[in-house]
Design a protein around this motif. Sequence first.
Motif, PDB file in Angstrom:
ATOM      1  N   TYR A  38       0.812  -1.376   0.117  1.00  0.00           N
ATOM      2  CA  TYR A  38       0.077  -0.003  -0.098  1.00  0.00           C
ATOM      3  C   TYR A  38       0.966   1.282  -0.134  1.00  0.00           C
ATOM      4  N   ASP A  39       2.141   1.214  -0.183  1.00  0.00           N
ATOM      5  CA  ASP A  39       3.118   2.434  -0.001  1.00  0.00           C
ATOM      6  C   ASP A  39       2.751   3.116  -1.537  1.00  0.00           C
ATOM      7  N   PHE A  40       3.165   4.352  -1.548  1.00  0.00           N
ATOM      8  CA  PHE A  40       3.260   5.118  -2.569  1.00  0.00           C
ATOM      9  C   PHE A  40       3.965   4.583  -3.934  1.00  0.00           C
ATOM     10  N   ARG A  69       1.383   6.650   3.381  1.00  0.00           N
ATOM     11  CA  ARG A  69       0.006   6.454   3.116  1.00  0.00           C
ATOM     12  C   ARG A  69      -0.702   6.243   4.462  1.00  0.00           C
ATOM     13  N   HIS A  74      -5.874   4.757   3.065  1.00  0.00           N
ATOM     14  CA  HIS A  74      -4.852   4.530   2.062  1.00  0.00           C
ATOM     15  C   HIS A  74      -4.516   5.837   1.390  1.00  0.00           C
ATOM     16  N   GLN A  76      -2.859   9.972   0.958  1.00  0.00           N
ATOM     17  CA  GLN A  76      -1.632  10.512   1.415  1.00  0.00           C
ATOM     18  C   GLN A  76      -1.713  11.006   2.959  1.00  0.00           C
ATOM     19  N   CYS A  80      -4.795  13.502   4.135  1.00  0.00           N
ATOM     20  CA  CYS A  80      -6.067  12.704   4.326  1.00  0.00           C
ATOM     21  C   CYS A  80      -7.069  13.397   5.462  1.00  0.00           C
TER      22      CYS A  80
END
Length: 93
Positions: A38-40, A69, A74, A76, A80
């Motif tokens: 799930y990382d950028f 994230r 999920h 930024q 968020c």
Amino acid sequence: MAKCKICGREMLTADGCGGSKITVNGKEFERIKCGDEYDFDPYMEDGERCHDCGALKGHYHHWGCDAERCPSCHGQLIGCDCEISIEDSDDIT
């Protein structure tokens, strides 16, 4: 150099942040590591560092990194709409 608000380490030279947990919307979550699903940038190479905070693949981003994230939505983390609390997490120094 800049020090991380969570772990106090120099952000561009430390392997990563020492704080593994974060409280989001009142619930504790494990933070997303550099290069994780799930990382950028889930396709980071071994030994590669985050473009913003300098954390190595497999380590946690430093606090305030634009590539971390949110473990809840999920999005930024720094942008968020979730309610984030680092003070309530048990392993933050």
